[in-house]
Design a protein around this motif. Structure first.
Motif, mmCIF file in Angstrom:
data_model
loop_
_atom_site.group_PDB
_atom_site.id
_atom_site.type_symbol
_atom_site.label_atom_id
_atom_site.label_comp_id
_atom_site.label_asym_id
_atom_site.label_seq_id
_atom_site.Cartn_x
_atom_site.Cartn_y
_atom_site.Cartn_z
ATOM 1 N N GLY A 170 0.796 -1.222 0.000
ATOM 2 C CA GLY A 170 0.000 0.000 0.000
ATOM 3 C C GLY A 170 0.826 1.268 0.000
ATOM 4 N N ASP A 171 2.138 1.147 0.181
ATOM 5 C CA ASP A 171 2.991 2.332 0.113
ATOM 6 C C ASP A 171 3.062 2.852 -1.323
ATOM 7 O OD1 ASP A 171 3.626 2.575 2.786
ATOM 8 O OD2 ASP A 171 5.612 1.669 2.603
ATOM 9 N N ILE A 172 3.213 4.157 -1.432
ATOM 10 C CA ILE A 172 3.400 4.813 -2.721
ATOM 11 C C ILE A 172 4.879 5.136 -2.832
ATOM 12 C CG2 ILE A 172 2.788 6.781 -4.156
ATOM 13 C CD1 ILE A 172 0.158 6.927 -2.484
ATOM 14 N N LEU A 173 5.481 4.661 -3.928
ATOM 15 C CA LEU A 173 6.918 4.823 -4.140
ATOM 16 C C LEU A 173 7.191 5.738 -5.324
ATOM 17 C CD1 LEU A 173 8.033 1.072 -3.911
ATOM 18 C CD2 LEU A 173 7.737 2.706 -2.046
ATOM 19 N N GLU A 174 8.314 6.435 -5.251
ATOM 20 C CA GLU A 174 8.773 7.235 -6.378
ATOM 21 C C GLU A 174 10.172 6.769 -6.747
ATOM 22 O OE1 GLU A 174 8.961 11.830 -7.863
ATOM 23 O OE2 GLU A 174 9.166 11.456 -5.722
ATOM 24 N N ALA A 175 10.376 6.548 -8.048
ATOM 25 C CA ALA A 175 11.692 6.143 -8.552
ATOM 26 C C ALA A 175 12.510 7.390 -8.846
ATOM 27 C CB ALA A 175 11.531 5.314 -9.819
ATOM 28 N N ASP A 176 13.792 7.402 -8.452
ATOM 29 C CA ASP A 176 14.633 8.561 -8.736
ATOM 30 C C ASP A 176 15.198 8.496 -10.158
ATOM 31 O OD1 ASP A 176 17.049 7.071 -8.749
ATOM 32 O OD2 ASP A 176 17.460 7.524 -6.658
ATOM 33 N N SER A 177 15.901 9.535 -10.544
ATOM 34 C CA SER A 177 16.348 9.679 -11.933
ATOM 35 C C SER A 177 17.370 8.644 -12.375
ATOM 36 C CB SER A 177 16.920 11.075 -12.147
ATOM 37 O OG SER A 177 18.029 11.272 -11.300
ATOM 38 N N THR A 219 15.522 -1.014 -4.617
ATOM 39 C CA THR A 219 15.288 -0.141 -3.471
ATOM 40 C C THR A 219 16.298 0.992 -3.280
ATOM 41 O OG1 THR A 219 16.313 -1.740 -1.963
ATOM 42 C CG2 THR A 219 13.916 -1.830 -2.224
ATOM 43 N N PRO A 220 17.558 0.903 -3.736
ATOM 44 C CA PRO A 220 18.433 2.073 -3.579
ATOM 45 C C PRO A 220 17.987 3.273 -4.414
ATOM 46 C CG PRO A 220 19.741 0.094 -3.886
ATOM 47 C CD PRO A 220 18.315 -0.270 -4.165
ATOM 48 N N HIS A 221 17.039 3.077 -5.328
ATOM 49 C CA HIS A 221 16.569 4.162 -6.188
ATOM 50 C C HIS A 221 15.089 4.476 -5.982
ATOM 51 C CE1 HIS A 221 20.374 3.989 -8.249
ATOM 52 N NE2 HIS A 221 20.239 2.684 -8.310
ATOM 53 N N ILE A 222 14.536 3.978 -4.890
ATOM 54 C CA ILE A 222 13.115 4.121 -4.598
ATOM 55 C C ILE A 222 12.940 4.827 -3.261
ATOM 56 C CG2 ILE A 222 11.011 2.811 -4.045
ATOM 57 C CD1 ILE A 222 11.772 2.551 -6.951
ATOM 58 N N GLU A 223 11.943 5.724 -3.206
ATOM 59 C CA GLU A 223 11.645 6.419 -1.953
ATOM 60 C C GLU A 223 10.150 6.290 -1.655
ATOM 61 O OE1 GLU A 223 12.346 10.756 0.123
ATOM 62 O OE2 GLU A 223 12.552 10.585 -2.038
ATOM 63 N N VAL A 224 9.823 5.985 -0.402
ATOM 64 C CA VAL A 224 8.429 5.966 0.043
ATOM 65 C C VAL A 224 7.996 7.417 0.194
ATOM 66 C CG1 VAL A 224 6.831 5.312 1.876
ATOM 67 C CG2 VAL A 224 8.702 3.759 1.254
ATOM 68 N N ILE A 225 6.916 7.789 -0.526
ATOM 69 C CA ILE A 225 6.431 9.172 -0.447
ATOM 70 C C ILE A 225 5.045 9.264 0.188
ATOM 71 C CG2 ILE A 225 7.868 9.988 -2.344
ATOM 72 C CD1 ILE A 225 5.328 9.881 -4.119
ATOM 73 N N GLY A 226 4.488 8.125 0.560
ATOM 74 C CA GLY A 226 3.180 8.106 1.197
ATOM 75 C C GLY A 226 2.580 6.718 1.124
ATOM 76 N N ASN A 227 1.268 6.640 1.346
ATOM 77 C CA ASN A 227 0.569 5.363 1.193
ATOM 78 C C ASN A 227 -0.842 5.626 0.685
ATOM 79 O OD1 ASN A 227 -1.373 5.427 3.472
ATOM 80 N ND2 ASN A 227 0.483 5.427 4.722
ATOM 81 N N ILE A 228 -1.483 4.562 0.188
ATOM 82 C CA ILE A 228 -2.778 4.732 -0.450
ATOM 83 C C ILE A 228 -3.884 5.119 0.513
ATOM 84 C CG2 ILE A 228 -2.237 3.185 -2.371
ATOM 85 C CD1 ILE A 228 -3.815 0.971 -0.894
ATOM 86 N N TYR A 229 -3.674 4.953 1.789
ATOM 87 C CA TYR A 229 -4.692 5.259 2.784
ATOM 88 C C TYR A 229 -4.651 6.724 3.217
ATOM 89 C CZ TYR A 229 -4.351 0.255 2.730
ATOM 90 O OH TYR A 229 -4.290 -1.063 2.302
#
Length: 80
Positions: free
Chosen positions: A16-23, A63-73
Protein backbone atom coordinates in the motif's frame (compact mmCIF):
# COMPACT_ATOMS: atom_id res chain seq x y z
CA UNK A 1 2.23 -6.06 5.59
CA UNK A 2 5.96 -5.37 5.64
CA UNK A 3 7.66 -6.40 2.38
CA UNK A 4 11.04 -7.05 3.97
CA UNK A 5 12.52 -4.20 1.92
CA UNK A 6 13.63 -0.66 2.74
CA UNK A 7 13.77 2.41 0.53
CA UNK A 8 16.89 4.46 -0.23
CA UNK A 9 16.47 6.30 3.10
CA UNK A 10 16.16 3.12 5.15
CA UNK A 11 12.38 3.44 5.58
CA UNK A 12 10.52 0.13 5.65
CA UNK A 13 8.32 -0.55 2.60
CA UNK A 14 4.81 -1.87 3.23
CA UNK A 15 1.99 -3.08 1.03
CA UNK A 16 0.00 0.00 0.00
CA UNK A 17 2.99 2.33 0.11
CA UNK A 18 3.40 4.81 -2.72
CA UNK A 19 6.92 4.82 -4.14
CA UNK A 20 8.77 7.24 -6.38
CA UNK A 21 11.69 6.14 -8.55
CA UNK A 22 14.63 8.56 -8.74
CA UNK A 23 16.35 9.68 -11.93
CA UNK A 24 18.92 6.87 -11.84
CA UNK A 25 16.38 4.02 -11.84
CA UNK A 26 16.47 1.98 -15.05
CA UNK A 27 14.36 -0.88 -16.30
CA UNK A 28 14.94 -3.52 -18.95
CA UNK A 29 16.70 -2.14 -22.02
CA UNK A 30 17.98 0.92 -20.17
CA UNK A 31 14.71 2.88 -20.17
CA UNK A 32 14.44 5.22 -17.21
CA UNK A 33 11.61 5.29 -14.71
CA UNK A 34 12.62 8.63 -13.26
CA UNK A 35 9.95 10.33 -11.20
CA UNK A 36 7.49 7.51 -11.78
CA UNK A 37 5.02 6.89 -8.99
CA UNK A 38 4.12 3.32 -8.07
CA UNK A 39 2.07 1.39 -5.53
CA UNK A 40 3.27 -1.70 -3.66
CA UNK A 41 0.82 -4.58 -4.06
CA UNK A 42 0.64 -8.29 -3.25
CA UNK A 43 0.38 -10.86 -6.07
CA UNK A 44 -1.38 -14.04 -4.92
CA UNK A 45 -0.39 -15.98 -8.04
CA UNK A 46 3.32 -15.27 -7.57
CA UNK A 47 3.06 -15.06 -3.78
CA UNK A 48 5.14 -11.94 -3.66
CA UNK A 49 5.10 -8.15 -3.64
CA UNK A 50 5.46 -6.01 -6.73
CA UNK A 51 5.38 -2.32 -7.53
CA UNK A 52 3.27 -1.01 -10.36
CA UNK A 53 4.84 1.99 -12.15
CA UNK A 54 2.28 3.07 -14.77
CA UNK A 55 2.01 -0.01 -17.03
CA UNK A 56 5.23 -1.56 -15.72
CA UNK A 57 5.00 -4.10 -12.90
CA UNK A 58 8.24 -4.83 -11.05
CA UNK A 59 8.72 -7.56 -8.49
CA UNK A 60 12.43 -6.73 -8.29
CA UNK A 61 12.13 -3.00 -7.64
CA UNK A 62 15.58 -1.57 -6.98
CA UNK A 63 15.29 -0.14 -3.47
CA UNK A 64 18.43 2.07 -3.58
CA UNK A 65 16.57 4.16 -6.19
CA UNK A 66 13.11 4.12 -4.60
CA UNK A 67 11.64 6.42 -1.95
CA UNK A 68 8.43 5.97 0.04
CA UNK A 69 6.43 9.17 -0.45
CA UNK A 70 3.18 8.11 1.20
CA UNK A 71 0.57 5.36 1.19
CA UNK A 72 -2.78 4.73 -0.45
CA UNK A 73 -4.69 5.26 2.78
CA UNK A 74 -3.28 8.63 3.90
CA UNK A 75 -2.21 10.05 0.51
CA UNK A 76 -4.53 8.74 -2.24
CA UNK A 77 -4.06 11.99 -4.20
CA UNK A 78 -0.45 10.99 -4.97
CA UNK A 79 -1.52 8.20 -7.32
CA UNK A 80 -3.94 10.23 -9.46
Amino acid sequence: QFTGLKDKNGKEIYEGDILEADSSYHIWGGDKLSNFIGVVKWDNDRTGYYCSFKDIHRSDFDTPHIEVIGNIYKNPELIK
